[in-house]
Design a protein around this motif. Structure first.
Motif, PDB file in Angstrom:
ATOM      1  N   VAL A   1      46.053  67.903 -52.855  1.00 44.00           N
ATOM      2  CA  VAL A   1      45.364  66.644 -52.587  1.00 44.00           C
ATOM      3  C   VAL A   1      44.013  66.922 -51.938  1.00 44.00           C
ATOM      4  O   VAL A   1      42.994  66.354 -52.332  1.00 44.00           O
ATOM      5  N   ASP A   2      43.994  67.830 -50.944  1.00 44.94           N
ATOM      6  CA  ASP A   2      42.745  68.175 -50.268  1.00 44.94           C
ATOM      7  C   ASP A   2      41.747  68.803 -51.231  1.00 44.94           C
ATOM      8  O   ASP A   2      40.555  68.507 -51.187  1.00 44.94           O
ATOM      9  N   ALA A   3      42.224  69.677 -52.110  1.00 45.71           N
ATOM     10  CA  ALA A   3      41.349  70.327 -53.085  1.00 45.71           C
ATOM     11  C   ALA A   3      40.774  69.298 -54.063  1.00 45.71           C
ATOM     12  O   ALA A   3      39.589  69.334 -54.396  1.00 45.71           O
ATOM     13  N   LYS A   4      41.620  68.377 -54.499  1.00 45.07           N
ATOM     14  CA  LYS A   4      41.171  67.334 -55.423  1.00 45.07           C
ATOM     15  C   LYS A   4      40.130  66.441 -54.753  1.00 45.07           C
ATOM     16  O   LYS A   4      39.108  66.108 -55.353  1.00 45.07           O
ATOM     17  N   ALA A   5      40.383  66.058 -53.505  1.00 45.46           N
ATOM     18  CA  ALA A   5      39.425  65.226 -52.763  1.00 45.46           C
ATOM     19  C   ALA A   5      38.115  65.980 -52.570  1.00 45.46           C
ATOM     20  O   ALA A   5      37.030  65.399 -52.705  1.00 45.46           O
ATOM     21  N   GLY A   6      38.200  67.253 -52.267  1.00 44.15           N
ATOM     22  CA  GLY A   6      37.007  68.071 -52.088  1.00 44.15           C
ATOM     23  C   GLY A   6      36.167  68.143 -53.359  1.00 44.15           C
ATOM     24  O   GLY A   6      34.933  68.074 -53.304  1.00 44.15           O
ATOM     25  N   ARG A   7      36.824  68.265 -54.510  1.00 43.16           N
ATOM     26  CA  ARG A   7      36.098  68.285 -55.784  1.00 43.16           C
ATOM     27  C   ARG A   7      35.442  66.941 -56.055  1.00 43.16           C
ATOM     28  O   ARG A   7      34.314  66.876 -56.557  1.00 43.16           O
ATOM     29  N   LYS A   8      36.133  65.849 -55.716  1.00 44.47           N
ATOM     30  CA  LYS A   8      35.566  64.505 -55.924  1.00 44.47           C
ATOM     31  C   LYS A   8      34.357  64.294 -55.024  1.00 44.47           C
ATOM     32  O   LYS A   8      33.338  63.758 -55.456  1.00 44.47           O
ATOM     33  N   VAL A   9      34.450  64.735 -53.764  1.00 46.90           N
ATOM     34  CA  VAL A   9      33.309  64.637 -52.833  1.00 46.90           C
ATOM     35  C   VAL A   9      32.127  65.404 -53.409  1.00 46.90           C
ATOM     36  O   VAL A   9      30.996  64.895 -53.445  1.00 46.90           O
ATOM     37  N   ALA A  10      32.367  66.625 -53.870  1.00 45.08           N
ATOM     38  CA  ALA A  10      31.287  67.460 -54.416  1.00 45.08           C
ATOM     39  C   ALA A  10      30.655  66.812 -55.646  1.00 45.08           C
ATOM     40  O   ALA A  10      29.426  66.801 -55.797  1.00 45.08           O
ATOM     41  N   ARG A  11      31.487  66.245 -56.525  1.00 44.98           N
ATOM     42  CA  ARG A  11      30.983  65.599 -57.742  1.00 44.98           C
ATOM     43  C   ARG A  11      30.131  64.380 -57.399  1.00 44.98           C
ATOM     44  O   ARG A  11      29.037  64.198 -57.945  1.00 44.98           O
ATOM     45  N   LEU A  12      30.620  63.547 -56.486  1.00 46.30           N
ATOM     46  CA  LEU A  12      29.857  62.365 -56.080  1.00 46.30           C
ATOM     47  C   LEU A  12      28.559  62.756 -55.379  1.00 46.30           C
ATOM     48  O   LEU A  12      27.505  62.162 -55.628  1.00 46.30           O
ATOM     49  N   ALA A  13      28.618  63.756 -54.504  1.00 42.80           N
ATOM     50  CA  ALA A  13      27.418  64.215 -53.792  1.00 42.80           C
ATOM     51  C   ALA A  13      26.375  64.720 -54.791  1.00 42.80           C
ATOM     52  O   ALA A  13      25.174  64.465 -54.628  1.00 42.80           O
ATOM     53  N   LYS A  14      26.815  65.396 -55.835  1.00 44.81           N
ATOM     54  CA  LYS A  14      25.898  65.896 -56.867  1.00 44.81           C
ATOM     55  C   LYS A  14      25.238  64.721 -57.596  1.00 44.81           C
ATOM     56  O   LYS A  14      24.033  64.737 -57.867  1.00 44.81           O
ATOM     57  N   GLN A  15      26.021  63.686 -57.908  1.00 44.13           N
ATOM     58  CA  GLN A  15      25.468  62.502 -58.574  1.00 44.13           C
ATOM     59  C   GLN A  15      24.479  61.775 -57.669  1.00 44.13           C
ATOM     60  O   GLN A  15      23.432  61.310 -58.131  1.00 44.13           O
ATOM     61  N   ILE A  16      24.805  61.660 -56.392  1.00 38.77           N
ATOM     62  CA  ILE A  16      23.911  61.006 -55.437  1.00 38.77           C
ATOM     63  C   ILE A  16      22.609  61.786 -55.330  1.00 38.77           C
ATOM     64  O   ILE A  16      21.517  61.208 -55.361  1.00 38.77           O
ATOM     65  N   SER A  17      22.717  63.109 -55.204  1.00 37.60           N
ATOM     66  CA  SER A  17      21.524  63.956 -55.094  1.00 37.60           C
ATOM     67  C   SER A  17      20.667  63.862 -56.348  1.00 37.60           C
ATOM     68  O   SER A  17      19.434  63.829 -56.267  1.00 37.60           O
ATOM     69  N   SER A  18      21.294  63.806 -57.504  1.00 31.38           N
ATOM     70  CA  SER A  18      20.571  63.672 -58.762  1.00 31.38           C
ATOM     71  C   SER A  18      19.802  62.351 -58.810  1.00 31.38           C
ATOM     72  O   SER A  18      18.639  62.306 -59.207  1.00 31.38           O
ATOM     73  N   PHE A  19      20.459  61.269 -58.395  1.00 26.30           N
ATOM     74  CA  PHE A  19      19.791  59.967 -58.331  1.00 26.30           C
ATOM     75  C   PHE A  19      18.603  60.037 -57.389  1.00 26.30           C
ATOM     76  O   PHE A  19      17.509  59.561 -57.703  1.00 26.30           O
ATOM     77  N   SER A  20      18.809  60.647 -56.238  1.00 26.84           N
ATOM     78  CA  SER A  20      17.749  60.759 -55.241  1.00 26.84           C
ATOM     79  C   SER A  20      16.540  61.519 -55.790  1.00 26.84           C
ATOM     80  O   SER A  20      15.393  61.088 -55.633  1.00 26.84           O
ATOM     81  N   ARG A  21      16.782  62.638 -56.445  1.00 25.49           N
ATOM     82  CA  ARG A  21      15.678  63.422 -57.025  1.00 25.49           C
ATOM     83  C   ARG A  21      14.935  62.628 -58.098  1.00 25.49           C
ATOM     84  O   ARG A  21      13.717  62.672 -58.190  1.00 25.49           O
ATOM     85  N   ALA A  22      15.672  61.888 -58.909  1.00 28.69           N
ATOM     86  CA  ALA A  22      15.070  61.131 -60.004  1.00 28.69           C
ATOM     87  C   ALA A  22      14.245  59.945 -59.530  1.00 28.69           C
ATOM     88  O   ALA A  22      13.389  59.450 -60.264  1.00 28.69           O
ATOM     89  N   HIS A  23      14.489  59.492 -58.291  1.00 28.76           N
ATOM     90  CA  HIS A  23      13.824  58.278 -57.812  1.00 28.76           C
ATOM     91  C   HIS A  23      13.001  58.504 -56.544  1.00 28.76           C
ATOM     92  O   HIS A  23      12.758  57.571 -55.776  1.00 28.76           O
ATOM     93  N   GLY A  24      12.595  59.743 -56.315  1.00 22.50           N
ATOM     94  CA  GLY A  24      11.698  60.041 -55.192  1.00 22.50           C
ATOM     95  C   GLY A  24      12.357  59.940 -53.831  1.00 22.50           C
ATOM     96  O   GLY A  24      11.702  59.704 -52.831  1.00 22.50           O
ATOM     97  N   GLY A  25      13.661  60.101 -53.788  1.00 23.55           N
ATOM     98  CA  GLY A  25      14.428  59.943 -52.553  1.00 23.55           C
ATOM     99  C   GLY A  25      15.330  58.741 -52.682  1.00 23.55           C
ATOM    100  O   GLY A  25      15.164  57.919 -53.589  1.00 23.55           O
ATOM    101  N   ALA A  26      16.293  58.637 -51.797  1.00 20.45           N
ATOM    102  CA  ALA A  26      17.217  57.504 -51.863  1.00 20.45           C
ATOM    103  C   ALA A  26      17.862  57.263 -50.507  1.00 20.45           C
ATOM    104  O   ALA A  26      17.878  58.139 -49.648  1.00 20.45           O
ATOM    105  N   GLU A  27      18.369  56.061 -50.363  1.00 27.82           N
ATOM    106  CA  GLU A  27      19.163  55.658 -49.208  1.00 27.82           C
ATOM    107  C   GLU A  27      20.416  55.009 -49.764  1.00 27.82           C
ATOM    108  O   GLU A  27      20.443  54.578 -50.916  1.00 27.82           O
TER     109      GLU A  27
END
Length: 110
Positions: free
Chosen positions: A7-33
């Motif tokens: 469960v912890d490993a699965k949650a960790g992978r989901k956190v990493a995947r979401l963080a990557k998507q958030i970071s990608s959005f941020s880079r594409a839009h000059g930063g993000a909140e």
């Protein structure tokens, strides 16, 4: 104990995947909140607003995972979606017609 680790490993992978998507959005839009909103059993919604005014959202399976993903991505997190943060969102004709429908010229039934 093995179940907890899975469960912890699965949650960790989901956190990493979401963080990557958030970071990608941020880079594409000059930063993000962002802001995390509890959705009940469904999880949590991460609302993102780029520096250019574009916005998007992601759904996480839990509030805890959403918070960790936002933290890992390094963007600024707001406690609520109001005031100056909400004013950064740029909306166009499409959003207004979707939000207001017929009241502001959306689809009409003749």
């Amino acid at each position: 104990m093995a179940d907890t680790q899975q469960v912890d490993a699965k949650a960790g992978r989901k956190v990493a995947r979401l963080a990557k998507q958030i970071s990608s959005f941020s880079r594409a839009h000059g930063g993000a909140e962002g802001q995390v909103a509890y959705l009940g059993e469904r999880g949590a919604r991460i609302v993102l607003v780029g520096e250019d005014g574009n916005w998007g959202d992601l759904v996480a399976p839990s509030f805890d995972i959403a918070e960790k993903a936002v933290e890992k991505s390094g963007i600024t997190r707001h406690e609520s979606f109001d005031g100056e943060f909400a004013a950064k969102v740029k909306t166009g004709r499409y959003e207004w017609s979707r939000m207001a429908g017929i009241q502001v010229g959306g689809p009409k039934n003749d």
